[in-house]
Design a protein around this motif. Sequence first.
Motif, PDB file in Angstrom:
ATOM      1  N   GLY A  72      54.688  17.469  17.184  1.00  0.00           N
ATOM      2  CA  GLY A  72      54.350  18.384  18.276  1.00  0.00           C
ATOM      3  C   GLY A  72      53.782  19.698  17.790  1.00  0.00           C
ATOM      4  O   GLY A  72      54.031  20.750  18.380  1.00  0.00           O
ATOM      5  N   VAL A  73      53.019  19.654  16.704  1.00  0.00           N
ATOM      6  CA  VAL A  73      52.445  20.887  16.167  1.00  0.00           C
ATOM      7  C   VAL A  73      50.922  20.746  16.152  1.00  0.00           C
ATOM      8  O   VAL A  73      50.393  19.649  15.948  1.00  0.00           O
ATOM      9  CB  VAL A  73      53.008  21.171  14.745  1.00  0.00           C
ATOM     10  CG1 VAL A  73      52.617  20.105  13.749  1.00  0.00           C
ATOM     11  CG2 VAL A  73      52.593  22.531  14.220  1.00  0.00           C
ATOM     12  N   ARG A  74      50.216  21.853  16.408  1.00  0.00           N
ATOM     13  CA  ARG A  74      48.751  21.802  16.393  1.00  0.00           C
ATOM     14  C   ARG A  74      48.256  22.150  14.997  1.00  0.00           C
ATOM     15  O   ARG A  74      48.665  23.161  14.419  1.00  0.00           O
ATOM     16  CB  ARG A  74      48.219  22.818  17.405  1.00  0.00           C
ATOM     17  CG  ARG A  74      46.719  22.848  17.443  1.00  0.00           C
ATOM     18  CD  ARG A  74      46.209  23.773  18.550  1.00  0.00           C
ATOM     19  NE  ARG A  74      44.766  23.861  18.451  1.00  0.00           N
ATOM     20  CZ  ARG A  74      44.082  24.987  18.452  1.00  0.00           C
ATOM     21  NH1 ARG A  74      44.688  26.146  18.575  1.00  0.00           N
ATOM     22  NH2 ARG A  74      42.768  24.968  18.343  1.00  0.00           N
ATOM     23  N   LEU A  75      47.412  21.285  14.452  1.00  0.00           N
ATOM     24  CA  LEU A  75      46.845  21.576  13.128  1.00  0.00           C
ATOM     25  C   LEU A  75      45.423  22.084  13.306  1.00  0.00           C
ATOM     26  O   LEU A  75      44.640  21.510  14.063  1.00  0.00           O
ATOM     27  CB  LEU A  75      46.805  20.315  12.263  1.00  0.00           C
ATOM     28  CG  LEU A  75      48.123  19.699  11.811  1.00  0.00           C
ATOM     29  CD1 LEU A  75      47.861  18.541  10.849  1.00  0.00           C
ATOM     30  CD2 LEU A  75      49.018  20.732  11.142  1.00  0.00           C
ATOM     31  N   ILE A  76      45.102  23.160  12.606  1.00  0.00           N
ATOM     32  CA  ILE A  76      43.727  23.677  12.615  1.00  0.00           C
ATOM     33  C   ILE A  76      43.215  23.580  11.180  1.00  0.00           C
ATOM     34  O   ILE A  76      43.877  24.065  10.243  1.00  0.00           O
ATOM     35  CB  ILE A  76      43.711  25.147  13.074  1.00  0.00           C
ATOM     36  CG1 ILE A  76      44.218  25.242  14.514  1.00  0.00           C
ATOM     37  CG2 ILE A  76      42.311  25.749  12.944  1.00  0.00           C
ATOM     38  CD1 ILE A  76      44.537  26.649  14.958  1.00  0.00           C
ATOM     39  N   PHE A  77      42.090  22.925  10.981  1.00  0.00           N
ATOM     40  CA  PHE A  77      41.552  22.773   9.624  1.00  0.00           C
ATOM     41  C   PHE A  77      40.491  23.835   9.381  1.00  0.00           C
ATOM     42  O   PHE A  77      39.486  23.891  10.084  1.00  0.00           O
ATOM     43  CB  PHE A  77      40.986  21.360   9.434  1.00  0.00           C
ATOM     44  CG  PHE A  77      42.063  20.318   9.440  1.00  0.00           C
ATOM     45  CD1 PHE A  77      42.678  19.939   8.250  1.00  0.00           C
ATOM     46  CD2 PHE A  77      42.509  19.750  10.626  1.00  0.00           C
ATOM     47  CE1 PHE A  77      43.696  19.001   8.241  1.00  0.00           C
ATOM     48  CE2 PHE A  77      43.526  18.810  10.629  1.00  0.00           C
ATOM     49  CZ  PHE A  77      44.122  18.431   9.439  1.00  0.00           C
ATOM     50  N   SER A  78      40.760  24.696   8.415  1.00  0.00           N
ATOM     51  CA  SER A  78      39.807  25.742   8.072  1.00  0.00           C
ATOM     52  C   SER A  78      39.066  25.286   6.815  1.00  0.00           C
ATOM     53  O   SER A  78      39.638  25.267   5.713  1.00  0.00           O
ATOM     54  CB  SER A  78      40.572  27.054   7.830  1.00  0.00           C
ATOM     55  OG  SER A  78      39.717  28.049   7.374  1.00  0.00           O
ATOM     56  N   HIS A  79      37.829  24.863   6.979  1.00  0.00           N
ATOM     57  CA  HIS A  79      37.082  24.231   5.886  1.00  0.00           C
ATOM     58  C   HIS A  79      36.381  25.255   5.014  1.00  0.00           C
ATOM     59  O   HIS A  79      35.678  26.124   5.522  1.00  0.00           O
ATOM     60  CB  HIS A  79      36.025  23.278   6.459  1.00  0.00           C
ATOM     61  CG  HIS A  79      36.625  22.052   7.051  1.00  0.00           C
ATOM     62  ND1 HIS A  79      36.789  20.894   6.339  1.00  0.00           N
ATOM     63  CD2 HIS A  79      37.132  21.819   8.282  1.00  0.00           C
ATOM     64  CE1 HIS A  79      37.362  19.990   7.118  1.00  0.00           C
ATOM     65  NE2 HIS A  79      37.578  20.527   8.296  1.00  0.00           N
ATOM     66  N   GLU A  80      36.549  25.102   3.701  1.00  0.00           N
ATOM     67  CA  GLU A  80      35.820  25.963   2.767  1.00  0.00           C
ATOM     68  C   GLU A  80      34.641  25.178   2.207  1.00  0.00           C
ATOM     69  O   GLU A  80      34.845  24.111   1.634  1.00  0.00           O
ATOM     70  CB  GLU A  80      36.729  26.351   1.597  1.00  0.00           C
ATOM     71  CG  GLU A  80      37.760  27.358   1.979  1.00  0.00           C
ATOM     72  CD  GLU A  80      38.948  27.329   1.026  1.00  0.00           C
ATOM     73  OE1 GLU A  80      38.756  27.313  -0.202  1.00  0.00           O
ATOM     74  OE2 GLU A  80      40.069  27.303   1.546  1.00  0.00           O
ATOM     75  N   PRO A  81      33.453  25.690   2.332  1.00  0.00           N
ATOM     76  CA  PRO A  81      32.313  24.978   1.769  1.00  0.00           C
ATOM     77  C   PRO A  81      32.443  24.839   0.259  1.00  0.00           C
ATOM     78  O   PRO A  81      32.022  23.850  -0.334  1.00  0.00           O
ATOM     79  CB  PRO A  81      31.116  25.861   2.128  1.00  0.00           C
ATOM     80  CG  PRO A  81      31.665  27.104   2.752  1.00  0.00           C
ATOM     81  CD  PRO A  81      33.116  26.947   2.989  1.00  0.00           C
ATOM     82  N   GLU A  82      33.046  25.830  -0.380  1.00  0.00           N
ATOM     83  CA  GLU A  82      33.386  25.712  -1.803  1.00  0.00           C
ATOM     84  C   GLU A  82      34.763  26.361  -1.976  1.00  0.00           C
ATOM     85  O   GLU A  82      35.138  27.221  -1.168  1.00  0.00           O
ATOM     86  CB  GLU A  82      32.361  26.416  -2.688  1.00  0.00           C
ATOM     87  CG  GLU A  82      32.218  27.881  -2.385  1.00  0.00           C
ATOM     88  CD  GLU A  82      31.081  28.499  -3.166  1.00  0.00           C
ATOM     89  OE1 GLU A  82      31.373  29.292  -4.067  1.00  0.00           O
ATOM     90  OE2 GLU A  82      29.926  28.172  -2.840  1.00  0.00           O
ATOM     91  N   PRO A  83      35.547  25.940  -3.012  1.00  0.00           N
ATOM     92  CA  PRO A  83      36.904  26.473  -3.138  1.00  0.00           C
ATOM     93  C   PRO A  83      36.896  28.008  -3.237  1.00  0.00           C
ATOM     94  O   PRO A  83      36.153  28.583  -4.021  1.00  0.00           O
ATOM     95  CB  PRO A  83      37.405  25.854  -4.447  1.00  0.00           C
ATOM     96  CG  PRO A  83      36.556  24.659  -4.668  1.00  0.00           C
ATOM     97  CD  PRO A  83      35.224  24.977  -4.076  1.00  0.00           C
ATOM     98  N   LEU A  84      37.713  28.650  -2.398  1.00  0.00           N
ATOM     99  CA  LEU A  84      37.715  30.115  -2.351  1.00  0.00           C
ATOM    100  C   LEU A  84      38.914  30.730  -3.065  1.00  0.00           C
ATOM    101  O   LEU A  84      39.191  31.918  -2.897  1.00  0.00           O
ATOM    102  CB  LEU A  84      37.702  30.575  -0.885  1.00  0.00           C
ATOM    103  CG  LEU A  84      36.441  30.262  -0.081  1.00  0.00           C
ATOM    104  CD1 LEU A  84      36.608  30.711   1.366  1.00  0.00           C
ATOM    105  CD2 LEU A  84      35.230  30.955  -0.696  1.00  0.00           C
TER     106      LEU A  84
END
Length: 309
Positions: A72-84
């Motif tokens: 019951g948790v919302r996951l938000i994927f924050s995508h990095e175009p290259e590792p930050l």
Amino acid sequence: MRALILVGGYGTRLRPLTLSRPKPLVEFANKPILLHQIEALVQTNVTEVILAVSYRAQQMEEELVHEAKKLGVRLIFSHEPEPLGTAGPLALAREYLCASDDPFFVLNSDIICEFPFKQLLEFHENHGKEGTIVVTKVEEPSKYGVVVYEEDGKIQSFVEKPQEFISNKINAGMSMYLTSLRQKHPEQLHSGPGIVGNVLIDPTATIGKDCRIGPNVTIGPGATLADGCCIKRSTILKAAIIKEHAWLDGQVLICIVGWRSVVGRWVRMEGTTVLGEDVIVKDELYINGGQVLPHKSISTSVPEPQIIM
Ligand code: GTP
């Protein structure tokens, strides 16, 4: 409340396992490391978890969406175009983190501890300063980033891998998980003939006759131990097969048998040996430490620790 978990690293120190799965999805005590964290966050009323993804982002997304629904948790994927790195992802996810004035948790994905989120939040709100960091004591601080702090806990500075003794709190935490499970949920640990000390066995694993298992052993879902195996200080991952009379002992650290790997009859494996995914160790071999890359078949003994590619 929200939390951000850094899950984008390559996990090089956990190779060869991380050649098959990103570190946050590698099982610790039969559950992906990340799920230990998300479950604990949900219990602290966190409803949104931002995953700062980079390496193997798609695999992470595919495997976690279902679990998140269950919790019951919302996951938000924050995508990095290259590792930050470890600070960049926070800036990238600024819009999610600053959507409200509530404080938020930030975690490295490779920490397993008691997760004292409630106490952490209470402590944080009481001192009213910008941030709070959880640290732990270690024997040898020279290997870690060290936090230097005043008597009341106010941080003075961070020192990376100090050469001389400065303080012995590092910004990471690990407790002996199975020992803590013994204290809190002893019913989850296995007992009975042949079981020694703390042993966690998935109910779908198959254990043959006259095996001796423990201490400090976890056996994953669908794994098979044939008759007469002796397994100490080891982790057997999902669907691995240990054939008759194999003997495994991680000694000071641990032996890890990767997903779907097969350890032959009468094999003796000791020291810190890590078999990647789908490795085959032929019958009657002696393996004395080292790392074996995924999908390898080993047909001669390994008397000294080495990387087998
Ligand atoms: P090692 O290669 O073995 O050092 O492991 P790692 O790649 O996980 O690096 P490290 O242990 O320093 O990382 C600490 C945490 O930050 C872990 O949870 C990593 O997943 C995460 N992390 C490391 N680098 C990045 C990155 O570039 N982007 C994101 N989003 N997370 C990262």
